[in-house]
Design an enzyme around this catalytic site. Structure first.
Site, PDB file in Angstrom:
ATOM      1  N   ARG A   1      52.155  29.535  88.108  1.00 36.80           N
ATOM      2  CA  ARG A   1      52.442  28.257  87.421  1.00 36.80           C
ATOM      3  C   ARG A   1      53.671  28.477  86.560  1.00 36.80           C
ATOM      4  O   ARG A   1      53.659  29.311  85.652  1.00 36.80           O
ATOM      5  CB  ARG A   1      51.248  27.818  86.568  1.00 36.80           C
ATOM      6  CG  ARG A   1      51.603  26.700  85.602  1.00 36.80           C
ATOM      7  CD  ARG A   1      50.395  26.061  84.966  1.00 36.80           C
ATOM      8  NE  ARG A   1      49.680  25.261  85.937  1.00 36.80           N
ATOM      9  CZ  ARG A   1      48.784  24.330  85.623  1.00 36.80           C
ATOM     10  NH1 ARG A   1      48.484  24.087  84.358  1.00 36.80           N
ATOM     11  NH2 ARG A   1      48.180  23.639  86.561  1.00 36.80           N
TER      12      ARG A   1
ATOM     13  N   HIS B   1      53.063  19.801  92.412  1.00 37.45           N
ATOM     14  CA  HIS B   1      51.724  20.326  92.102  1.00 37.45           C
ATOM     15  C   HIS B   1      50.895  20.249  93.392  1.00 37.45           C
ATOM     16  O   HIS B   1      49.919  19.498  93.492  1.00 37.45           O
ATOM     17  CB  HIS B   1      51.090  19.514  90.974  1.00 37.45           C
ATOM     18  CG  HIS B   1      49.935  20.202  90.298  1.00 37.45           C
ATOM     19  ND1 HIS B   1      49.464  21.443  90.684  1.00 37.45           N
ATOM     20  CD2 HIS B   1      49.156  19.809  89.253  1.00 37.45           C
ATOM     21  CE1 HIS B   1      48.448  21.773  89.910  1.00 37.45           C
ATOM     22  NE2 HIS B   1      48.245  20.807  89.033  1.00 37.45           N
TER      23      HIS B   1
ATOM     24  N   GLN C   1      46.955  20.645  93.531  1.00 41.59           N
ATOM     25  CA  GLN C   1      46.243  19.469  93.021  1.00 41.59           C
ATOM     26  C   GLN C   1      46.076  18.428  94.120  1.00 41.59           C
ATOM     27  O   GLN C   1      45.027  17.798  94.254  1.00 41.59           O
ATOM     28  CB  GLN C   1      47.023  18.866  91.841  1.00 41.59           C
ATOM     29  CG  GLN C   1      46.359  17.648  91.226  1.00 41.59           C
ATOM     30  CD  GLN C   1      45.053  17.972  90.531  1.00 41.59           C
ATOM     31  OE1 GLN C   1      45.010  18.869  89.710  1.00 41.59           O
ATOM     32  NE2 GLN C   1      43.991  17.259  90.860  1.00 41.59           N
TER      33      GLN C   1
ATOM     34  N   ASP D   1      48.767  10.050  85.618  1.00 37.96           N
ATOM     35  CA  ASP D   1      48.938  11.391  85.054  1.00 37.96           C
ATOM     36  C   ASP D   1      49.442  11.191  83.624  1.00 37.96           C
ATOM     37  O   ASP D   1      49.876  10.090  83.249  1.00 37.96           O
ATOM     38  CB  ASP D   1      49.964  12.165  85.912  1.00 37.96           C
ATOM     39  CG  ASP D   1      50.195  13.606  85.445  1.00 37.96           C
ATOM     40  OD1 ASP D   1      49.325  14.144  84.725  1.00 37.96           O
ATOM     41  OD2 ASP D   1      51.242  14.178  85.800  1.00 37.96           O
TER      42      ASP D   1
ATOM     43  N   CYS E   1      44.626  13.992  87.627  1.00 35.46           N
ATOM     44  CA  CYS E   1      44.595  15.461  87.781  1.00 35.46           C
ATOM     45  C   CYS E   1      44.026  16.145  86.544  1.00 35.46           C
ATOM     46  O   CYS E   1      43.545  17.273  86.631  1.00 35.46           O
ATOM     47  CB  CYS E   1      45.987  15.979  88.099  1.00 35.46           C
ATOM     48  SG  CYS E   1      47.199  15.741  86.805  1.00 35.46           S
TER      49      CYS E   1
ATOM     50  N   ARG F   1      39.288  21.279  93.236  1.00 32.78           N
ATOM     51  CA  ARG F   1      40.370  22.277  93.103  1.00 32.78           C
ATOM     52  C   ARG F   1      39.870  23.629  93.628  1.00 32.78           C
ATOM     53  O   ARG F   1      40.575  24.344  94.328  1.00 32.78           O
ATOM     54  CB  ARG F   1      40.798  22.430  91.627  1.00 32.78           C
ATOM     55  CG  ARG F   1      41.509  21.242  91.025  1.00 32.78           C
ATOM     56  CD  ARG F   1      42.885  21.037  91.614  1.00 32.78           C
ATOM     57  NE  ARG F   1      43.760  22.192  91.449  1.00 32.78           N
ATOM     58  CZ  ARG F   1      44.436  22.498  90.335  1.00 32.78           C
ATOM     59  NH1 ARG F   1      44.361  21.709  89.277  1.00 32.78           N
ATOM     60  NH2 ARG F   1      45.211  23.569  90.280  1.00 32.78           N
TER      61      ARG F   1
HETATM   62  N1  NVA Z   1      52.363  16.400  85.078  1.00 37.50           N
HETATM   63  C1  NVA Z   1      51.472  17.261  84.320  1.00 37.50           C
HETATM   64  C2  NVA Z   1      50.360  17.762  85.199  1.00 37.50           C
HETATM   65  C3  NVA Z   1      49.329  18.596  84.475  1.00 37.50           C
HETATM   66  C4  NVA Z   1      48.297  19.179  85.396  1.00 37.50           C
HETATM   67  C5  NVA Z   1      52.258  18.409  83.721  1.00 37.50           C
HETATM   68  O1  NVA Z   1      53.123  18.956  84.394  1.00 37.50           O
HETATM   69  O2  NVA Z   1      52.017  18.745  82.548  1.00 37.50           O
HETATM   70  N1   CP Z   2      45.168  19.554  86.785  1.00 36.11           N
HETATM   71  C1   CP Z   2      45.504  20.782  86.354  1.00 36.11           C
HETATM   72  O1   CP Z   2      46.328  21.488  86.957  1.00 36.11           O
HETATM   73  O2   CP Z   2      44.846  21.171  85.226  1.00 36.11           O
HETATM   74  P1   CP Z   2      45.162  22.430  84.300  1.00 36.11           P
HETATM   75  O3   CP Z   2      46.526  22.192  83.691  1.00 36.11           O
HETATM   76  O4   CP Z   2      44.071  22.474  83.293  1.00 36.11           O
HETATM   77  O5   CP Z   2      45.198  23.653  85.162  1.00 36.11           O
END
Ligand code: NVA
Ligand code: CP
Length: 311
Positions: free
Chosen positions: A101, A128, A131, A224, A264, A292
């Site tokens: 990540r 993502h 997801q 989101d 998500c 997930r």
């Molecule tokens: N768009 C959000 C998704 C979190 C799972 C982010 O990147 O923070």
């Molecule tokens: N949806 C998702 O990726 O959640 P986290 O940021 O908690 O991993």
């Protein structure tokens, strides 16, 4: 050649369907696959915070007979001290897969370029894709199929989720409709790619400015956070820009009567979604969060099989 999963269309639509079928099978029989028996180790690297991704990948690797090695950028040399390429060279000799990540997509591409073991994007600024496997699995479980199902994604469509919804849902034969302010609409190149994929299925990709136009006839409405990780400085500006984009029951009244809600997570009640929607009967967010685990296990098993086939 090692297969990686850095973005939604690093697999074909047929491979996506294969992974989703495997995910559904693994949900029924969670300990039936032991591809990491040994146990082999899978590196899980986090440059951004996470709850679901950290838990689901950790549990998933354990279920598959392996050991999850969670690494934080703050406590490893990756980043300021050591290059991505050198990190990849160290990891590929010791772990079975690398899950990362991070911020820029280019980092993941560099990691993959220097790794003979599969690299999985567990969220970047651009995509993502893990997801979306979980979301598609949830849609498939609920409606029995994904083809012909219309999804409307409301809010920040210039982010990772907007991009992944467009590409992954198009690959699953779905109609995709975006409802986002002019400044937060998806990149034209992503829309063009989604339209190109959708052509094969005869499905439609639409981009609207008014959320009311986007949700019409939708079977799934998703949103989101308005403030993605890395965007915290813009929080106040964004709250104003997205003020008319809250998913409310009133908005859902304009969708298909069968509509379900997905997010998500983490969610900010009262901002991108009203509490009575996310906590109400149309919401399938907990199934989505659980999926997930199953979807990522299927992905890891599938990548391991490709590795063994020498693909
Ligand atoms: N768009 C959000 C998704 C979190 C799972 C982010 O990147 O923070
Ligand atoms: N949806 C998702 O990726 O959640 P986290 O940021 O908690 O991993």
């Amino acid at each position: 050649m090692t297969r990686h999963f850095l973005k939604d269309d690093d697999i074909t639509p047929a491979e996506q369907a294969e992974i989703l079928e495997l995910a559904i099978a693994l949900k029924k029989d969670p300990y039936s696959e032991k591809v990491f028996a040994g146990p082999k180790t899978v590196a899980l690297i986090f440059d951004k915070t996470s709850t679901r991704t950290r838990v689901s990948f950790s549990v998933g690797v354990s279920d598959l007979g392996g050991v999850p090695l969670v690494m934080d950028s703050g406590t490893s040399q990756l980043g300021a001290k050591e290059s991505v390429a050198d990190t990849a060279r160290v990891l590929e000799r010791q772990v079975a897969q690398i899950v990362w990540r991070t911020y820029a997509q280019s980092g993941l591409e560099e990691m993959a370029q220097h790794s003979r073991v599969p690299v999985i994007n567990s969220l970047s600024d651009s995509w993502h894709p893990c997801q979306l496997l979980a979301d598609l699995m949830t849609i498939r479980e609920h409606f029995g199929h994904t083809d012909g199902v219309k999804i409307a994604y409301i809010g920040d469509a210039a982010n990772n989720m907007g991009n992944s919804y467009l590409i992954a849902c198009a690959m699953a034969g779905m109609h995709v409709s975006i409802g986002a302010p002019a400044r937060y609409q998806p990149d034209v190149e992503v829309v063009r790619r989604a339209q190109e994929i959708a052509k094969q299925f005869g499905s439609v990709i639409e981009v609207h400015e008014r959320p009311e136009d986007a949700v019409r006839h939708a079977h799934v409405v998703a949103t989101d956070t308005w403030v993605s990780m890395g965007m915290e400085k813009e929080k106040q500006k964004r709250i104003k820009m997205f003020a008319d984009y809250t998913v409310t029951n009133r908005l859902l009244e304009l969708a298909d009567p069968s509509v379900i809600f997905l997010h998500c997570l983490p969610a900010y009640r009262g901002y991108e979604v009203a509490a009575d929607v996310i906590d109400g009967p149309r919401s399938f967010i907990w199934e989505e969060a659980e999926n997930r685990l199953h979807a990522q296990k299927a992905l890891m098993v599938w990548l391991d099989r490709q590795q063994k086939l020498g693909k």
